[in-house]
Design an enzyme around this catalytic site. Structure first.
Site, PDB file in Angstrom:
ATOM      1  N   ASP A 134      -9.646  -0.971   3.879  1.00  0.00           N
ATOM      2  CA  ASP A 134      -8.518  -0.919   5.007  1.00  0.00           C
ATOM      3  C   ASP A 134      -9.727  -1.607   5.869  1.00  0.00           C
ATOM      4  O   ASP A 134      -9.126  -2.011   7.375  1.00  0.00           O
ATOM      5  CB  ASP A 134      -8.837   0.782   5.012  1.00  0.00           C
ATOM      6  CG  ASP A 134      -8.120   1.366   4.182  1.00  0.00           C
ATOM      7  OD1 ASP A 134      -8.353   2.419   3.672  1.00  0.00           O
ATOM      8  OD2 ASP A 134      -6.734   0.708   3.849  1.00  0.00           O
ATOM      9  N   ASP A 148       0.958  -1.222  -0.168  1.00  0.00           N
ATOM     10  CA  ASP A 148      -0.109   0.075  -0.203  1.00  0.00           C
ATOM     11  C   ASP A 148       0.895   1.198   0.005  1.00  0.00           C
ATOM     12  O   ASP A 148       0.646   2.121  -0.848  1.00  0.00           O
ATOM     13  CB  ASP A 148      -1.073   0.063   1.287  1.00  0.00           C
ATOM     14  CG  ASP A 148      -2.067   0.751   1.074  1.00  0.00           C
ATOM     15  OD1 ASP A 148      -2.576   1.210   2.079  1.00  0.00           O
ATOM     16  OD2 ASP A 148      -2.246   1.325   0.014  1.00  0.00           O
TER      17      ASP A 148
END
Lengths: 249, 414
Positions: free
Chosen positions: B335, B216
């Site tokens: 997330d 990420d």
């Protein structure tokens, strides 16, 4: 002892905290954030303490002095951190006031500041209850209960729930007292808080003696009541003083 | 010095203090994340009661009160079996292959977006959320039914499942659906996927979490990162990227809400995660995005020149998170999923790690939101929280547990 008993223990430890949360803190989002950050703060201080003491654990002796050193160092460390917490709180207050000026809203009221202190204290108390009581309550949801050798008359879960309740009250309100004391500069308040914390922690040392918990628990509740009363008097005085100064303008 | 007027009693003066509404946006994103984590922890703890490593703290505690705790037993609890090196190797291989697959798929996504195949993407995501809700949801419901012995016949079950999944797909992708249903179904999809991920073996889960947070970080911040390319493409075309994104809008906007102005360049950050399990070929593509959007009636997106001392009018506030009342912080569903996976995996050890990891993740989320307010760019939401979560998990398991158990078993608290 079944889910009902487990839930009961949780509510004994956290009942007042939950009602404080629902009535005062849940209404203002910023207070919830303050609560979360002060819980994190307390956890970090606990981890540092645990790291410092890791090499000496587990203490196998049944003597009093290793445990008293443990308590003294822990309480001293946490009270020292409280001063740091207060500095952070002052900085945050300044930032909030600057922000309020920018959006042309009124600055922080006295009640706002006290609510912030309350949220901070509740965060500490919540962290104490969660890590010292709730995390060990998992077996209480099962079919049996557990007794400690030194205290055969009360189940362990109940003792830790009551101690957690006492400490939640002590932590919550001593934060309000401490912040007021540091703001006003009054020695009496500033000294009261570490002393109250220390005495309460030393009271739990009585639990080391067989059968001592029968004395220790009521004493701890008395200590919590004292803190509550002191806080009540302080806030009452502060608010009435404030009202009279305002109305005398 | 007019101290008196600034400190006037709010009740009598009828004014509201800034403390009343400050931080609303943050709470509106913290609550669904917390709810998702809570549901995953409840699912994990109720469905894996056959795992005898659960409540290890209590077993440690019980052994410490009866016999002197030996470090070997502690080590045994920590390390598990003695084929640990094999487990670690396979975990690293799995995590690495997962990251490679995700990178390739994200590049594919960028390519498709570049060729304007947005309809194809939307239909694909609708099908994948249908899969998640019906297959994963059905599987988990079956587990719950068999665990709690709920009396339900197959036909009712099938009808319920069908209805719930179809409504869920509509709630997530129809633009005019009630926002509370949209949010609720997004949280449900997050819970189901996160629970699925917690069924991986332990070392694999941790390796996967760390690998995904590193990916990420790279994909959003590096210039050749696929997510950054996607963001720039969307920005240059002024388009929305089709994604599963949780939007923290209030359920009922109050009258007189100040319209939120986050002046930013709609830098959105996308992360496409693809999950392919070995047993079932369930393809799930979720895109995650952490962006701050503006909700003004005129869809004007101002390019925000980064001048240092730009002063906005009194209506608009530049800094601070959670100012104004109808701000919409968007957090990607990936997330949600990875936070809940971390907490779910912590729940498989004991509740103390759950609390510590929850606080760490909240702290990481707060730091990320703060950085977002400062830098006003697309930011990855995973790295800070996951790293803090892993660090706190290790610290709790190694340091805190012994300390707290030692104190509590002697009824010593402070």
């Amino acid at each position: 002892m079944t889910v009902a008993a487990g839930v009961g223990y949780v509510l004994i430890a956290l009942g007042p905290a939950l009602s404080l949360f629902a009535s005062v803190i849940a209404k203002k989002p910023f207070l919830i954030l303050t609560l979360l950050s002060s819980t994190l703060f307390w956890l970090i201080s606990l981890i540092i303490l645990a790291g410092a003491w890791r090499a000496f654990l587990p203490v196998k002796s049944t003597e009093l002095w290793p445990y008293s050193i443990l308590i003294l160092t822990s309480v001293g460390f946490q009270e020292g951190i409280r001063i740091g917490f207060w500095r952070l709180f002052k900085k945050m207050e300044d930032m909030l006031n600057a922000f309020a000026d920018r959006v042309s809203k009124p600055r922080l009221f006295l009640t706002d500041k006290m609510q912030l202190a309350l949220a901070g204290g509740l965060g500490h108390g919540l962290a104490h209850a969660v890590f010292f009581c709730l995390s060990l309550l998992t077996p209480a949801f099962g079919p049996a209960t557990f007794y400690v050798d030194k205290c055969p008359s009360i189940p362990f879960f109940l003792i830790s729930a009551i101690i957690a309740l006492g400490f939640v009250i002590i932590h919550t309100f001593s934060m309000v007292i401490a912040f007021n004391g540091y703001t006003e500069g009054k020695r009496k308040d500033q000294i009261f808080v570490p002393f109250a914390h220390l005495i309460a922690a030393l009271i739990t040392l009585i639990n080391l003696v067989p059968g001592g918990c029968n004395i220790g628990l009521p004493l701890l509740c008395i200590m919590a009541g004292t803190t509550l009363y002191y806080n009540w008097q302080l806030v009452w005085r502060r608010l009435t003083e404030h009202q009279t100064t305002r109305s005398s303008d | 010095m007019d101290d008196g007027s600034t400190d006037s009693d709010p009740v009598t003066a009828g004014e509201s203090s800034i403390l009343d509404t400050l931080g609303e946006d943050v709470i509106r994103i913290v609550s669904p994340v917390s709810l998702c984590m809570l549901l995953v922890v409840l699912l994990v703890s109720s469905l894996s009661s056959t795992n005898d490593l659960s409540s290890s703290v209590s077993s440690l505690f019980l052994s410490s009160t009866t016999t002197p705790t030996s470090f070997s037993s502690l080590n045994l609890l920590l390390l598990g079996s003695d084929s640990t090196w094999e487990e670690i190797k396979s975990a690293l291989v799995t995590a690495l292959s997962f990251v490679v697959v995700v990178t390739l798929l994200t590049f594919l996504l960028v390519l498709l977006f570049y060729f304007r195949c947005t309809n194809f993407l939307r239909i694909y995501m609708g099908i994948s959320s249908l899969f998640v809700l019906s297959f994963l949801g059905g599987f988990i419901f079956l587990l719950l039914i068999s665990h709690f012995k709920i009396p339900i016949d197959p036909f009712t079950f099938a009808i319920l499942l069908f209805n719930l999944s179809v409504v869920g797909v509509f709630a997530v992708f129809m633009p005019k659906f009630p926002i509370s249903m949209n949010q609720g179904y997004l949280v449900a999809i997050g819970v189901l996927t996160a629970y699925w991920f917690t069924m991986l073996p332990e070392w694999t889960t941790w390796a996967l979490l760390i690998a995904m947070s590193l990916y990420d970080l790279a994909a959003v911040l590096l210039p050749i990162g696929p997510l950054r390319l996607l963001v720039e493409l969307a920005m240059s075309r002024n388009e929305e990227i089709p994604a599963l994104v949780y939007e923290a809008r209030p359920v009922d906007p109050q009258p007189g809400d100040r319209v939120r102005v986050w002046r930013e360049r709609t830098d959105v950050r996308i992360e496409a995660t693809e999950n392919s399990t070995n047993s079932a070929n369930v393809q799930t593509v979720q895109e995650t995005r952490l962006a701050v959007s503006e909700e003004i009636t005129a869809p004007l997106i101002e390019a925000f020149p980064q001048t240092g001392d730009r002063h906005l009018g009194t209506e608009e506030v530049e800094d601070g998170i959670g100012l104004g009342s109808s701000g919409a912080i968007k957090l990607g569903l990936g997330d949600f999923i990875f936070y809940s996976v971390l907490v779910g995996r912590a729940a498989m050890y004991d509740y103390m790690t759950v609390y510590a990891c929850y606080l760490a993740i909240m702290a990481g989320l707060g730091v990320t939101l703060l950085l977002l307010a400062v830098y006003r760019k697309a930011l990855p939401a995973l790295p800070v929280s996951i790293m803090l979560g892993v660090v706190f998990y290790l610290l709790t398991r190694v340091l805190l547990e012994v300390f707290v158990v030692q104190c509590s078993s002697n009824l010593l608290m402070f």
